[in-house]
Enzyme design. Structure first.
Site, PDB file in Angstrom:
ATOM      1  N   MET A 161     -70.117 -38.500  21.042  1.00 31.54           N
ATOM      2  CA  MET A 161     -70.749 -37.189  21.023  1.00 31.54           C
ATOM      3  C   MET A 161     -72.216 -37.434  21.365  1.00 31.54           C
ATOM      4  O   MET A 161     -72.902 -38.166  20.646  1.00 31.54           O
ATOM      5  CB  MET A 161     -70.603 -36.712  19.575  1.00 31.54           C
ATOM      6  CG  MET A 161     -71.026 -35.371  19.246  1.00 31.54           C
ATOM      7  SD  MET A 161     -70.162 -35.006  17.651  1.00 31.54           S
ATOM      8  CE  MET A 161     -71.439 -34.081  16.857  1.00 31.54           C
ATOM      9  N   TYR A 442     -77.025 -37.804   9.550  1.00 30.39           N
ATOM     10  CA  TYR A 442     -76.374 -37.566  10.855  1.00 30.39           C
ATOM     11  C   TYR A 442     -75.379 -36.416  10.798  1.00 30.39           C
ATOM     12  O   TYR A 442     -74.984 -35.981   9.748  1.00 30.39           O
ATOM     13  CB  TYR A 442     -75.827 -38.840  11.478  1.00 30.39           C
ATOM     14  CG  TYR A 442     -74.705 -39.621  10.832  1.00 30.39           C
ATOM     15  CD1 TYR A 442     -73.911 -39.142   9.814  1.00 30.39           C
ATOM     16  CD2 TYR A 442     -74.445 -40.910  11.315  1.00 30.39           C
ATOM     17  CE1 TYR A 442     -72.894 -39.895   9.293  1.00 30.39           C
ATOM     18  CE2 TYR A 442     -73.422 -41.680  10.790  1.00 30.39           C
ATOM     19  CZ  TYR A 442     -72.649 -41.164   9.774  1.00 30.39           C
ATOM     20  OH  TYR A 442     -71.641 -41.914   9.260  1.00 30.39           O
ATOM     21  N   GLU A 443     -75.046 -35.913  11.960  1.00 30.58           N
ATOM     22  CA  GLU A 443     -74.251 -34.672  12.099  1.00 30.58           C
ATOM     23  C   GLU A 443     -74.917 -33.508  11.375  1.00 30.58           C
ATOM     24  O   GLU A 443     -74.242 -32.632  10.850  1.00 30.58           O
ATOM     25  CB  GLU A 443     -72.813 -34.869  11.581  1.00 30.58           C
ATOM     26  CG  GLU A 443     -72.071 -36.058  12.121  1.00 30.58           C
ATOM     27  CD  GLU A 443     -71.902 -36.050  13.632  1.00 30.58           C
ATOM     28  OE1 GLU A 443     -72.121 -34.997  14.249  1.00 30.58           O
ATOM     29  OE2 GLU A 443     -71.580 -37.110  14.188  1.00 30.58           O
ATOM     30  N   GLY A 444     -76.232 -33.500  11.392  1.00 31.79           N
ATOM     31  CA  GLY A 444     -76.967 -32.405  10.758  1.00 31.79           C
ATOM     32  C   GLY A 444     -77.403 -32.776   9.356  1.00 31.79           C
ATOM     33  O   GLY A 444     -76.569 -33.020   8.486  1.00 31.79           O
TER      34      GLY A 444
END
Lengths: 613, 613
Positions: A161, A442-444
């Site tokens: 991603m 990570y991932e927000g």
């Protein structure tokens, strides 16, 4: 002592808190019986304990390096990955049409948690592959699905991603990677992406990068982002691999933890490929809708990272329990003939029970959410699907934010239980502490999750989903009250404690939801100043509710004397954990509620100072 | 951005919260004026920022190794240590008789905090030397003092503390190192000690080890421990160095943090020395009173480790503020033309303010305690000395436990503010997170501090000292109430918040002290199950009280329009921090109080389960 999957807790939570039996009644899961679920749990426990867990230290101690754009993984990781692929674990929850097993996401929550627990760095590769599969299933063209999904589901290829650039982290409007349309319908990508997990490695033959980039005429900001598939090797029409694409690993980051996961800087269009200048990509769906598509992948990844928090917590907790049972030091507080195992000391018990309560509370929430996800997809009634989608959407930022924040506390307590040994790297407790530290980022980040929880999940439906949860909790409260007043239920003070603190917590949660809805019109800054406290409070309250339901389920099973899915000893322990949760963890909701309600005063005080100048 | 000592906060806290002017009036500090205090603060700020702080990354990245029993420190550390010695920093608070400067411990709290902040691994060496000096001043023979104190005070030699053995950590009764009496009055020591900070290094010509060991006829347990001086090199009567003693570094630990501090395994009596078999030692004081003497050193070290927590927090906070001012990402919550520095985002502000409130709260407590320490030694009235000794004794475990637990939260928030960058080692935020993790463990874990706070500091005087503190707090509350009701005081809601939450916190603290006193007779386990919560609660409440006093002092200074020791901007910021502390940090005391009061129910629930089997 090695990691062992908490199979009994999964059986318990599946059955009593996440209604697995109801799920298996759906036609989508025809042919899937409880026995199969249990067999998968047992097989997964064996795989994660025997194959994956022994690689955890290797991942930490032999971090992969980038040489001439190539990243070699240690041989033991190759071997574990081969077992992972051969076992079909990547395909567990993906459609049978593409070679998967089509099992419930609820079950996958367990199998992935165990993988995360056994080696979180290693597990990131399958996690991102899952995300790419989900995104392509929902948004890819038929040709894209045909080309990519089957090799991803089988584990033959892996996925990544690509969002972040050095100037563009939480704020994706600043992405500058360019995609130039070609005459043949493909695009050429130019730019640099950072923090790309498993962006380069030699575990799989091909790597499928999903990349956010901007086409020539795109509007500025997030509305001008498109999503592209950029494979490491182009794929021929027959599925065989073609030319090496123009995407390259420039370097691998030197990180605090998850050393075994190569975090790559990727260069697109560096002109070193066999395809000429520019990385060849194909557009996913429509132009300028990239962020929307990426959010599909991101939502899957956010839920998964939350489950990582639970897995790492479980592993840290098991290690701490084992050490505390083993280490002899000091006499018992009531007096004892000689020194005792430290697990008998009250503060060690407090630490261990805190670890256990947080881990099991977070797990209950995640499984409850996963069941909603399954229902939102597979239930025949569209209204049930819609309601469960709303519920799952509300819970995703909580699972992500709350479980990972808890993992920081749990892994820190894991170090503390070990005393001086915990600070010595060879012990392994410190690795969990280091590995967990990325999970709230990570991932927000937790703040991004909290913004999502307030903005898209609470304000947008005017608090309807939160209200629905409050009604469910009040229902449980009624059952608890009946139970607490029953002279046969025993341990009155324990039931009283659960009822009292849960009642308070629900009331406060309700008042905070009302505050968020009301105050947003007048002073949005004051509301968002309490965003993370609101997220954490939601997690504490939901965990307290589900732990209370767990205690009820144990008591009812005992009374009814029916066959239970778990042992009597497990249920006694679950009840004790539920009492501890209510007495020690739930009161934190109160402190958070007090702070949230002071949002206006607090933000004004800061604004009048020069602290933020 | 590099570390800068918080000179203005020290000036403020010294003056308004720790009564430095009153201290300087004592005859012991005749000739010491505020100007001198300020000059030392400024000089120390220069030294720590310019000389020590630049070595922090080197300490982390070039951990010393042990080769053939020798440990070489990096050249930059040699240079910093030379400046430290030349500047006379080791002697700041030690008697002029031995070459020190005899300045207040309150001032030394500031200068050591700055050293800890600049490079905590490096600072451990002077910290332990301080402890050895204090122990020898109080318990050494005249000859021992003459031989060792002056070179330690000058920094020419350094000191260590040898307690732990692999089977004997928190429980010192299990120590097995033997001391065999010799005909000449000396002893020979045999055994192995672990976790010896700066147990071997090449910064100084000699290392003075204080060692706990057992003589031949010693009773078992802690009542059979004696304390010995074991120098690395024997000392000739003229003070020159003699034979190499039989004490050797076997290895250096591989640790999570404080890499720059060599943590040694020391072998005593390994027969490699120039003195034959056994490390030559001299008895300190009387036989079998070693633990009592070691506690002198340990109490000094415990206070110092608490201050380390504050120093590391300050450094992490400064780094986070600098990054948050620099990093541009996302629009403001109220809307803005373009992306803004992240310091304007509400949750970043919440994190930064939490870091600041905890750091400044913990600093206020430490300075308040240091002033009591000075008074307990230097005040002419024995009753004042006694009262301040009791106060200081009560506060030491709080300073140690609370400040270090806070440092875990503060350094974790420091990583979080940096987002993905925080997880990359080169950024430096992760180093603070790793370094801080030892602080709640060494010199007695938080649980050991909490046991001390309950057992020796609360129960032994039947809560008298705690009650004294409660009276002081109620006094402040009266002043606050007068102030809050004054129509000219402005910002009514802020004063109201402080009054309301402090009132609640004091009431709860009082109820918890009463619970500890009452419940101990009936169920000691239930009390100790809440020991760490009691310690943390005490810290939160004391911090809240002192921050409230700080807000009052700022308001009074503004009203009276007198010359102040700090700038108007500083006072505005201090007030905002006090409001934030009251609104966000103080409510935590409530959650802890609720849990503490449930001790009986919680311990019974755990006991009835099989969790601790």
């Amino acid at each position: 002592m090695t990691y062992r999957a908490p199979v009994e807790d999964f059986k318990f939570v599946f059955h009593y808190l996440a209604n697995m039996p109801g799920l298996l009644d759906l036609s989508a899961f025809a042919g899937v019986e409880t026995d199969l679920i249990n067999a998968v749990l047992e097989e997964n426990a064996k795989f994660t304990a025997e194959v994956v867990a022994p690689t955890n230290r290797i991942s930490d101690r032999q971090p992969p390096v980038c040489q001439n754009g190539k990243v070699e993984m240690p041989s033991q990781i190759h071997e574990a990955f081969k077992h992972f692929v051969d076992g079909g674990w990547q395909g567990l929850r993906h459609p049978e049409q593409w070679g998967g097993q089509g099992l419930p996401k609820l079950l996958a929550t367990a199998t992935t948690e165990n993988l995360y627990a056994a080696n979180v760095a290693f597990s990131l590769c399958p996690m991102l592959t899952d995300g790419v599969i989900e995104a392509l299933l929902l948004t890819g063209s038929e040709e894209q699905k045909r080309t990519y999904i089957e090799p991803l589901v089988s584990g033959k290829w892996t996925g990544t991603m690509n969002l972040t650039e050095s100037q563009s982290g939480s704020d994706l409007s600043l992405v500058t990677t360019r995609a130039v349309a070609q005459a043949d319908g493909t695009y050429r990508l130019f730019g640099q992406k950072i923090y790309i997990t498993f962006g380069e490695h030699d575990l799989a033959k091909n790597i499928v990068h999903l990349v956010l980039a901007r086409t020539a005429d795109a509007p500025p900001g997030v509305k001008g982002l498109s999503l592209f598939i950029v494979p490491k090797y182009l794929v021929n029409p027959d599925g065989s691999l073609g030319a090496r694409n123009d995407v390259w690993c420039a370097s691998i980051e030197h990180k605090l933890g998850i050393h075994g996961s190569p975090t790559a800087v990727l260069l697109f269009g560096d002109q070193k490929g066999e395809v000429g200048a520019g990385a060849v990509g194909t557009l996913v769906g429509q132009e300028n809708r990239g962020l929307e598509y990426m959010f599909i992948m991101m939502n899957a990844a956010r839920f998964a990272v939350g489950v990582q928090g639970i897995g790492v917590s479980e592993a840290a907790m098991q290690k701490a329990f084992a050490y505390a049972r083993d280490r002899i030091q000091s006499r018992a507080i009531e007096g004892s003939a000689g020194p005792v195992a430290i697990i008998h000391h009250p503060d060690v018990q407090r630490m261990l029970m805190t670890m256990r309560a947080l881990t099991q509370g977070a797990r209950a929430i995640a499984c409850f959410a996963a069941a909603a996800d399954d229902l939102s997809i597979e239930h025949p009634d569209p209204e049930v699907r819609r309601a469960n989608q709303a519920l799952y959407d509300y819970l995703v930022p909580v699972v992500k934010g709350f479980s990972t924040e808890c993992s920081l506390e749990v892994t820190s307590l894991g170090v503390q239980v070990h005393g001086g040994m915990g600070f010595i790297e060879e012990t392994g407790a410190a690795q969990f502490y280091r590995d967990a530290r990325i999970l709230t980022i990570y991932e927000g980040t937790t703040a991004i999750q909290a913004n999502d929880l307030i903005g898209r999940k609470t304000l947008r439906d005017a608090g309807a989903t939160a209200q629905h949860l409050i009604q469910c909790m009040r229902q449980t409260l009624q059952e608890l009250q009946q139970h607490a007043s029953n002279p046969h239920s025993g341990e009155q003070s324990e039931w009283g404690l659960i009822v009292e603190n849960l009642t308070l917590a629900i009331t406060q949660y309700e008042s905070v939801v009302a505050y968020v809805l009301d105050q947003t019109k007048d002073d949005i800054r004051a509301v968002y100043a309490g965003s993370v406290p609101y997220l954490m409070m939601t997690g504490y309250v939901l965990g307290g509710w589900l732990m209370a339901r767990a205690a009820l389920a144990c008591a009812n099973a005992q009374t009814e004397n029916t066959d239970t899915v778990v042992s009597a000893a497990f249920m006694k322990n679950k009840r004790a954990t539920a009492v501890f949760y209510a007495g020690v963890i739930l009161p934190r909701a109160q402190a958070l509620a007090l702070a949230i309600h002071q949002g206006v005063t607090l933000t004004h005080a800061v604004e009048r100072s020069s602290l933020m100048d």
